[in-house]
Design a protein around this motif. Structure first.
Motif, PDB file in Angstrom:
ATOM      1  N   ASP A 102       0.831  -1.203   0.000  1.00  0.00           N
ATOM      2  CA  ASP A 102       0.000   0.000   0.000  1.00  0.00           C
ATOM      3  C   ASP A 102       0.868   1.256   0.000  1.00  0.00           C
ATOM      4  N   ALA A 103       1.987   1.203   0.701  1.00  0.00           N
ATOM      5  CA  ALA A 103       2.853   2.374   0.812  1.00  0.00           C
ATOM      6  C   ALA A 103       3.513   2.710  -0.526  1.00  0.00           C
ATOM      7  N   VAL A 104       4.067   1.700  -1.210  1.00  0.00           N
ATOM      8  CA  VAL A 104       4.732   1.997  -2.481  1.00  0.00           C
ATOM      9  C   VAL A 104       3.717   2.447  -3.523  1.00  0.00           C
ATOM     10  N   GLN A 105       2.519   1.879  -3.480  1.00  0.00           N
ATOM     11  CA  GLN A 105       1.488   2.315  -4.424  1.00  0.00           C
ATOM     12  C   GLN A 105       1.092   3.759  -4.159  1.00  0.00           C
ATOM     13  N   ALA A 106       0.920   4.117  -2.890  1.00  0.00           N
ATOM     14  CA  ALA A 106       0.527   5.483  -2.542  1.00  0.00           C
ATOM     15  C   ALA A 106       1.580   6.492  -2.998  1.00  0.00           C
ATOM     16  N   ALA A 107       2.842   6.173  -2.762  1.00  0.00           N
ATOM     17  CA  ALA A 107       3.920   7.087  -3.151  1.00  0.00           C
ATOM     18  C   ALA A 107       3.997   7.239  -4.662  1.00  0.00           C
ATOM     19  N   VAL A 108       3.903   6.130  -5.376  1.00  0.00           N
ATOM     20  CA  VAL A 108       4.020   6.169  -6.835  1.00  0.00           C
ATOM     21  C   VAL A 108       2.811   6.860  -7.461  1.00  0.00           C
ATOM     22  N   GLN A 109       1.608   6.591  -6.947  1.00  0.00           N
ATOM     23  CA  GLN A 109       0.428   7.242  -7.507  1.00  0.00           C
ATOM     24  C   GLN A 109       0.512   8.756  -7.401  1.00  0.00           C
ATOM     25  N   LEU A 110       1.062   9.252  -6.305  1.00  0.00           N
ATOM     26  CA  LEU A 110       1.183  10.694  -6.175  1.00  0.00           C
ATOM     27  C   LEU A 110       2.112  11.245  -7.253  1.00  0.00           C
ATOM     28  N   MET A 111       3.213  10.518  -7.527  1.00  0.00           N
ATOM     29  CA  MET A 111       4.134  10.977  -8.568  1.00  0.00           C
ATOM     30  C   MET A 111       3.546  10.802  -9.961  1.00  0.00           C
ATOM     31  N   GLU A 112       2.674   9.797 -10.150  1.00  0.00           N
ATOM     32  CA  GLU A 112       1.998   9.648 -11.435  1.00  0.00           C
ATOM     33  C   GLU A 112       1.080  10.834 -11.728  1.00  0.00           C
ATOM     34  N   ASP A 113       0.579  11.471 -10.701  1.00  0.00           N
ATOM     35  CA  ASP A 113      -0.310  12.624 -10.883  1.00  0.00           C
ATOM     36  C   ASP A 113       0.442  13.948 -10.980  1.00  0.00           C
ATOM     37  N   ASP A 114       1.760  13.915 -10.810  1.00  0.00           N
ATOM     38  CA  ASP A 114       2.558  15.138 -10.797  1.00  0.00           C
ATOM     39  C   ASP A 114       3.246  15.330 -12.151  1.00  0.00           C
ATOM     40  N   PRO A 115       2.945  16.405 -12.885  1.00  0.00           N
ATOM     41  CA  PRO A 115       3.541  16.624 -14.207  1.00  0.00           C
ATOM     42  C   PRO A 115       5.059  16.765 -14.199  1.00  0.00           C
ATOM     43  N   LEU A 116       5.658  16.928 -13.049  1.00  0.00           N
ATOM     44  CA  LEU A 116       7.118  17.026 -12.998  1.00  0.00           C
ATOM     45  C   LEU A 116       7.801  15.728 -13.418  1.00  0.00           C
ATOM     46  N   PHE A 117       7.106  14.604 -13.256  1.00  0.00           N
ATOM     47  CA  PHE A 117       7.738  13.310 -13.479  1.00  0.00           C
ATOM     48  C   PHE A 117       7.235  12.635 -14.754  1.00  0.00           C
ATOM     49  N   ASN A 118       8.094  11.828 -15.344  1.00  0.00           N
ATOM     50  CA  ASN A 118       7.747  11.088 -16.555  1.00  0.00           C
ATOM     51  C   ASN A 118       7.026   9.799 -16.170  1.00  0.00           C
ATOM     52  N   ALA A 119       5.789   9.955 -15.743  1.00  0.00           N
ATOM     53  CA  ALA A 119       4.931   8.833 -15.363  1.00  0.00           C
ATOM     54  C   ALA A 119       3.528   9.383 -15.238  1.00  0.00           C
ATOM     55  N   GLY A 120       2.523   8.658 -15.744  1.00  0.00           N
ATOM     56  CA  GLY A 120       1.163   9.151 -15.625  1.00  0.00           C
ATOM     57  C   GLY A 120       1.014  10.517 -16.273  1.00  0.00           C
ATOM     58  N   ARG A 121       0.449  11.466 -15.537  1.00  0.00           N
ATOM     59  CA  ARG A 121       0.227  12.821 -16.063  1.00  0.00           C
ATOM     60  C   ARG A 121       1.562  13.558 -16.087  1.00  0.00           C
ATOM     61  N   GLY A 122       2.144  13.653 -17.243  1.00  0.00           N
ATOM     62  CA  GLY A 122       3.488  14.208 -17.368  1.00  0.00           C
ATOM     63  C   GLY A 122       4.385  13.251 -18.113  1.00  0.00           C
ATOM     64  N   ALA A 123       3.825  12.128 -18.583  1.00  0.00           N
ATOM     65  CA  ALA A 123       4.599  11.140 -19.325  1.00  0.00           C
ATOM     66  C   ALA A 123       5.039  11.706 -20.677  1.00  0.00           C
ATOM     67  N   VAL A 124       6.145  11.206 -21.184  1.00  0.00           N
ATOM     68  CA  VAL A 124       6.634  11.618 -22.496  1.00  0.00           C
ATOM     69  C   VAL A 124       5.751  11.023 -23.592  1.00  0.00           C
ATOM     70  N   PHE A 125       5.924  11.530 -24.798  1.00  0.00           N
ATOM     71  CA  PHE A 125       5.125  11.092 -25.942  1.00  0.00           C
ATOM     72  C   PHE A 125       5.894  10.128 -26.835  1.00  0.00           C
ATOM     73  N   THR A 126       5.142   9.229 -27.448  1.00  0.00           N
ATOM     74  CA  THR A 126       5.715   8.362 -28.477  1.00  0.00           C
ATOM     75  C   THR A 126       5.868   9.163 -29.768  1.00  0.00           C
ATOM     76  N   ALA A 127       6.504   8.571 -30.776  1.00  0.00           N
ATOM     77  CA  ALA A 127       6.669   9.235 -32.060  1.00  0.00           C
ATOM     78  C   ALA A 127       5.326   9.503 -32.725  1.00  0.00           C
ATOM     79  N   ALA A 128       4.307   8.712 -32.344  1.00  0.00           N
ATOM     80  CA  ALA A 128       2.972   8.895 -32.907  1.00  0.00           C
ATOM     81  C   ALA A 128       2.161   9.930 -32.143  1.00  0.00           C
ATOM     82  N   GLY A 129       2.746  10.541 -31.107  1.00  0.00           N
ATOM     83  CA  GLY A 129       2.058  11.571 -30.349  1.00  0.00           C
ATOM     84  C   GLY A 129       1.116  11.039 -29.293  1.00  0.00           C
ATOM     85  N   ARG A 130       1.445   9.861 -28.733  1.00  0.00           N
ATOM     86  CA  ARG A 130       0.613   9.245 -27.692  1.00  0.00           C
ATOM     87  C   ARG A 130       1.410   9.128 -26.399  1.00  0.00           C
TER      88      ARG A 130
END
Length: 350
Positions: free
Chosen positions: A74-102
């Protein structure tokens, strides 16, 4: 003259002190937000402070679980989910784009207590890929799911689904435009639903080259002695052909084993970390009595000889986190029941 203490009294005092020690929760958490060419000259004071605040927030989320007696998973999921929601990091909201723009998202989790694991690759609509990876582990007979099927599974078990535009950030889009321009490749149309560039506010994040090094992860030890690891990423900028890196490959970018005494989350050149089976080999070395710091650094150095740079975070049953990297920086942090939270960015920080 001090009165003598009887043997029964002494034994009672010893047992009482031991019981008190056992009642004290013993837990530890470490996180990372990616490794790469991260130097003091590349970050303004405001950017430096923003990353440190984001790392502290992730530590707070994970430690809130552990201080209340929650599980390492539960702890590692909670920590990672917060970073997935933070545009500063390349994960979730803030992830980089593929060559196709996805935005195509990968994640993995592993429970060291019983070696169960789950991972996903190529998600495009599931808000929290790490939650999808855990659902694969706990609610399916499989270890890895990919693409539309993985999103469909996540939706079927009630995980939040979003429009792909949810993951869009102007910073990452401009990073794709730059990478494709330099490579002489066509630039795809701006994604449907993406905000107009004229409506984008000033972004605190610097234009770092995260083509290879963007990932977030966490490793934890809970008060029951259980170890767990979780990792999540948007992968490489301008990746093609459905490329998948080391993050969802159990044993390469993510691994945990109470039997070996380790939990590992990696970030770096995925193609090389896969070949070197970095996370599993660190655990194997620790299981064979190699000191954790040595085990981690040896594996990072071996990946480097193959051509791969990056870093790892490692947790052991002793609760002392280990960090090893072959880059100039890695966003990272740790906190435990006995040590206050600390965060770091540059390689030369203690």
């Amino acid at each position: 003259m001090r009165a003598a203490i009887s043997l029964p009294t002494a034994l009672f005092a010893l047992c009482f002190a031991s019981a008190q020690a056992q009642e004290t929760p013993r837990w530890s958490l470490a996180i990372h937000g990616g490794a790469g060419v991260i130097e003091r000259s590349s970050l303004t004071p405001e950017q430096d402070a923003a990353y440190r605040a984001a790392l502290q927030g992730a530590l707070d989320a994970g430690s809130a679980v552990l201080t209340s007696g929650g599980s390492a998973l539960d702890a590692v999921q909670a920590a990672v989910q917060l970073m997935e929601d933070d545009p500063l990091f390349n994960a979730g909201r803030g992830a980089v784009f593929t060559a196709a723009g996805r935005n195509e998202l990968d994640a993995a989790v592993m429970n060291g207590a019983d070696l169960t694991a789950g991972s996903v690759a190529g998600l495009t609509t599931t808000r929290h890929p790490v939650a999808a990876a855990r659902a694969v582990m706990e609610k399916s007979p499989h270890v890895m799911l990919m693409g539309p099927g993985a999103d469909a599974f996540a939706a079927s078990v009630g995980l939040e689904q979003v429009d792909p535009a949810f993951f869009f950030t102007e910073r990452r889009w401009q990073g794709l435009v730059k990478a494709l321009t330099e490579a002489g490749q066509p630039i795809p149309e701006r994604p449907a639903g993406a905000p107009s560039p004229h409506n984008q506010g000033a972004e605190i994040a610097p234009p770092l080259n995260e083509k290879k090094f963007g990932t977030v992860g966490a490793v934890a030890l809970d008060s029951q002695g259980r170890l767990a690891a979780a990792t999540s990423t948007g992968g490489m900028t301008a990746k093609r052909w459905g490329r998948v890196g080391d993050v969802p490959v159990i044993g390469a970018g993510t691994y945990a084993s109470n039997a070996d005494g380790c939990a590992v989350s990696a970030t770096g050149d995925g193609e090389y970390f896969i070949r070197a089976t970095v996370a599993r080999d660190i655990c194997a070395r620790i299981g064979a009595a190699t000191p954790p710091q040595t085990a981690a650094q040896v594996e990072i150095d071996e990946a480097r000889t193959l051509g791969g740079l990056g870093g790892v975070i490692v947790m052991t049953p002793a609760g002392a986190p280990v960090f090893a990297l072959s880059t100039s920086g890695m966003y990272r942090g740790s906190v435990s029941a006995s040590e206050p939270a600390r965060v770091a960015i540059y390689a030369d920080e203690d």
